[in-house]
Scaffold this active site. Structure first.
Site, mmCIF file in Angstrom:
data_model
loop_
_atom_site.group_PDB
_atom_site.id
_atom_site.type_symbol
_atom_site.label_atom_id
_atom_site.label_comp_id
_atom_site.label_asym_id
_atom_site.label_seq_id
_atom_site.Cartn_x
_atom_site.Cartn_y
_atom_site.Cartn_z
ATOM 1 N N GLU A 100 15.823 0.623 -1.625
ATOM 2 C CA GLU A 100 15.166 -0.490 -0.747
ATOM 3 C C GLU A 100 14.608 -1.442 -1.401
ATOM 4 O O GLU A 100 13.793 -1.050 -2.711
ATOM 5 C CB GLU A 100 14.294 0.189 0.145
ATOM 6 C CG GLU A 100 13.708 -0.458 1.308
ATOM 7 C CD GLU A 100 12.579 0.247 2.194
ATOM 8 O OE1 GLU A 100 12.982 1.492 2.527
ATOM 9 O OE2 GLU A 100 11.540 -0.437 2.446
ATOM 10 N N CYS A 113 10.043 -6.889 -4.912
ATOM 11 C CA CYS A 113 9.724 -5.482 -4.982
ATOM 12 C C CYS A 113 10.632 -4.810 -5.017
ATOM 13 O O CYS A 113 11.614 -4.517 -4.264
ATOM 14 C CB CYS A 113 8.657 -5.233 -3.965
ATOM 15 S SG CYS A 113 8.236 -3.558 -4.028
ATOM 16 N N CYS A 120 11.602 10.128 -4.797
ATOM 17 C CA CYS A 120 10.494 10.066 -5.681
ATOM 18 C C CYS A 120 9.816 11.703 -5.653
ATOM 19 O O CYS A 120 10.012 12.222 -4.699
ATOM 20 C CB CYS A 120 9.129 9.216 -5.110
ATOM 21 S SG CYS A 120 7.657 9.076 -6.186
ATOM 22 N N CYS A 124 2.836 11.714 -2.825
ATOM 23 C CA CYS A 124 1.877 11.077 -2.328
ATOM 24 C C CYS A 124 1.764 11.620 -0.724
ATOM 25 O O CYS A 124 2.862 11.170 -0.100
ATOM 26 C CB CYS A 124 1.687 9.799 -2.798
ATOM 27 S SG CYS A 124 1.482 9.501 -4.499
ATOM 28 N N CYS A 127 3.123 8.450 1.975
ATOM 29 C CA CYS A 127 4.063 7.733 1.310
ATOM 30 C C CYS A 127 5.550 8.319 1.869
ATOM 31 O O CYS A 127 5.758 9.425 1.777
ATOM 32 C CB CYS A 127 4.169 7.386 -0.268
ATOM 33 S SG CYS A 127 5.448 6.688 -0.649
ATOM 34 N N GLU A 168 8.425 6.548 -9.072
ATOM 35 C CA GLU A 168 7.223 6.579 -9.988
ATOM 36 C C GLU A 168 7.966 5.860 -11.470
ATOM 37 O O GLU A 168 8.581 6.597 -11.982
ATOM 38 C CB GLU A 168 6.687 7.679 -9.922
ATOM 39 C CG GLU A 168 5.604 7.939 -11.321
ATOM 40 C CD GLU A 168 4.668 6.739 -11.324
ATOM 41 O OE1 GLU A 168 4.091 6.485 -10.186
ATOM 42 O OE2 GLU A 168 4.352 6.465 -12.358
ATOM 43 N N CYS A 341 6.620 0.826 2.320
ATOM 44 C CA CYS A 341 7.487 1.572 1.200
ATOM 45 C C CYS A 341 8.443 2.535 1.431
ATOM 46 O O CYS A 341 7.774 3.606 1.975
ATOM 47 C CB CYS A 341 6.606 2.107 0.106
ATOM 48 S SG CYS A 341 6.877 2.719 -1.490
HETATM 49 N N1 SAH Z 1 4.853 5.370 -7.854
HETATM 50 C C1 SAH Z 1 4.247 3.908 -7.910
HETATM 51 C C2 SAH Z 1 4.546 2.799 -6.911
HETATM 52 C C3 SAH Z 1 4.615 3.565 -5.569
HETATM 53 S S1 SAH Z 1 4.219 2.218 -4.084
HETATM 54 C C4 SAH Z 1 2.642 4.127 -7.523
HETATM 55 O O1 SAH Z 1 2.259 5.299 -7.182
HETATM 56 O O2 SAH Z 1 1.869 3.397 -7.841
HETATM 57 C C5 SAH Z 1 3.365 1.192 -4.474
HETATM 58 C C6 SAH Z 1 1.917 1.492 -3.774
HETATM 59 O O3 SAH Z 1 2.256 1.618 -2.320
HETATM 60 C C7 SAH Z 1 1.076 2.557 -4.342
HETATM 61 O O4 SAH Z 1 -0.256 2.074 -4.628
HETATM 62 C C8 SAH Z 1 1.462 3.409 -3.188
HETATM 63 O O5 SAH Z 1 0.409 4.436 -3.157
HETATM 64 C C9 SAH Z 1 1.225 2.633 -1.948
HETATM 65 N N2 SAH Z 1 1.871 3.245 -0.735
HETATM 66 C C10 SAH Z 1 3.041 3.960 -0.690
HETATM 67 N N3 SAH Z 1 3.044 4.227 0.818
HETATM 68 C C11 SAH Z 1 2.114 3.801 1.323
HETATM 69 C C12 SAH Z 1 1.605 3.574 2.658
HETATM 70 N N4 SAH Z 1 2.221 3.927 3.653
HETATM 71 N N5 SAH Z 1 0.534 2.854 3.053
HETATM 72 C C13 SAH Z 1 -0.165 2.021 2.177
HETATM 73 N N6 SAH Z 1 0.232 2.228 0.887
HETATM 74 C C14 SAH Z 1 1.435 2.963 0.472
#
Ligand code: SAH
Length: 362
Positions: A100, A113, A120, A124, A127, A168, A341
């Site tokens: 995506e 983006c 991943c 988290c 996510c 990541e 995301c």
């Molecule tokens: N792995 C990287 C990039 C991930 S996505 C990282 O952890 O930074 C980019 C951002 O979106 C990260 O800060 C992640 O924690 C956040 N994110 C992912 N899913 C989310 C959601 N459902 N709501 C809000 N933020 C989210």
């Protein structure tokens, strides 16, 4: 080791530097200006196949086809937001996986983006990208292609890239570094390094190594909590690295590169959004050079996290500001077209139980 082969075992020429392309062409008995032409077709003219490279002779195009793969993503789905013009793309990879990417228009230019991995493994809790774990790393060409295809489709220059999609980046380190060098190369798309951002969940050795690369890229840290205790409930990576060590590594990155940091903080109702937490956050980062980007959490159906209310978000922001911290609240772009995301990809995967080839994965 960097794996420069595609899933059929062919050399992935779009992931190579100009020097490497030049060496490959020399091995085929070609002059160096041919390498420059080929590089230009791939990274400036954004050619979709060797046959489009009309300034190269037909026998040379044939030789290239026999020896190399030219990674090109296929558009599987495109959604355009009626609210703000944001576009989300699902791209198909040669082995059947989908990824995506998002295109956003801002007053200062167009931003893309991109994803850095298929899925991943960071886990988290809020996510969607991590629910099925990591499928595989993306090659540099597959990261570049997300930008190239979007620029070709929209007909508009991309001026900013954020590596904030699925994956990541520090878990696919070599490929991401190579991607950053290629996308900012003067003979390629030539996007200024200052207009590139990579977002990490906080892998300390990765951040420290990244500081030594001589790249002037912006680093964003997914903080999401003011202490290890709360952070561990949201981000399993917090069990491996203490916040204090993560922030020290970020400060080191700032010292080495002079680039101000971004701290991302997704606000989850009742989990990390009270005013004591805002106060603790202000204290935690008061000596850091950077700003906080508050993200109202985008709820995913697999988890029961809820977005903080408008007032809670505003109060959190005001308290940080009162404590001298620069804060922005992230605008929710493309709300009407597939949520946060990894959610668009996930809904696609659920709808189509298409078999996926896993052959040759790195
Ligand atoms: N792995 C990287 C990039 C991930 S996505 C990282 O952890 O930074 C980019 C951002 O979106 C990260 O800060 C992640 O924690 C956040 N994110 C992912 N899913 C989310 C959601 N459902 N709501 C809000 N933020 C989210």
């Amino acid at each position: 080791m960097l794996d420069l082969l595609d899933c059929n075992g062919k050399k992935d020429i779009k992931s190579m530097t100009l020097e490497e392309v030049t060496a490959q062409m020399a091995a085929l008995g070609e002059k160096s200006f041919r390498a420059k032409q080929l590089y230009d077709w791939m990274h400036v003219k954004l050619a979709e196949g060797f046959d489009d490279m009309s300034s190269l002779s037909i026998p040379l195009r044939q030789k290239l086809k026999e020896n190399y793969s030219l990674t090109c993503l296929k558009v599987v789905d495109e959604r355009v937001s009626q609210v703000d013009g944001t576009r989300k793309y699902l791209f198909g990879l040669e082995d059947g996986h989908v990824i995506e990417s998002v295109w956003m228009q801002y007053h200062h230019g167009n931003s893309v983006c991109i994803s850095s991995q298929v899925g991943c493994r960071m886990g988290c809790r809020f996510c969607a990208s991590t629910l099925d774990g990591l499928e595989r790393n993306l090659r540099p060409s597959e990261m570049l292609e997300q930008i190239y295809r979007i620029q070709s489709i929209t007909g508009e220059r991309v001026s900013n890239v954020v590596v904030m999609g699925s994956g990541e980046p520090m878990d696919n380190y070599d490929n991401v570094i190579r991607f950053l060098r290629l996308v900012s190369h003067e003979k390629g798309l030539n996007i200024s390094q200052r207009s590139l951002t990579i977002s990490t969940c906080g892998i300390v050795p990765g951040i420290r190594k990244f500081a030594e690369e001589g790249l002037a890229v912006t680093l964003a840290l997914s903080l999401h909590a003011p202490n290890d205790e709360v952070r561990k409930t949201l981000m399993p990576v917090a069990n491996s690295y203490k916040l204090q060590d993560v922030l020290e590594a970020c400060h080191y990155y700032y010292e080495k590169t002079g680039r101000r940091l971004t701290f991302e903080y997704s606000l989850v109702r009742g989990v990390n959004d009270n005013l004591d937490e805002a106060r603790a956050l202000a204290k935690l980062i008061k000596d850091q050079h950077g700003h906080v980007n508050l993200i109202p959490v985008n709820p995913i159906k697999e988890r029961d996290y809820v977005q903080s209310g408008q007032k809670a978000i505003q109060d959190f922001k005001n308290l940080l500001e009162k404590n001298g911290i620069n804060v922005t609240i992230r605008r929710e772009m493309g709300r009407d077209i597939g949520g946060a995301c990894g959610q668009l990809r996930r809904s696609y995967k659920e709808a189509s139980a298409a078999p996926q080839c896993t052959e040759g994965e790195g």
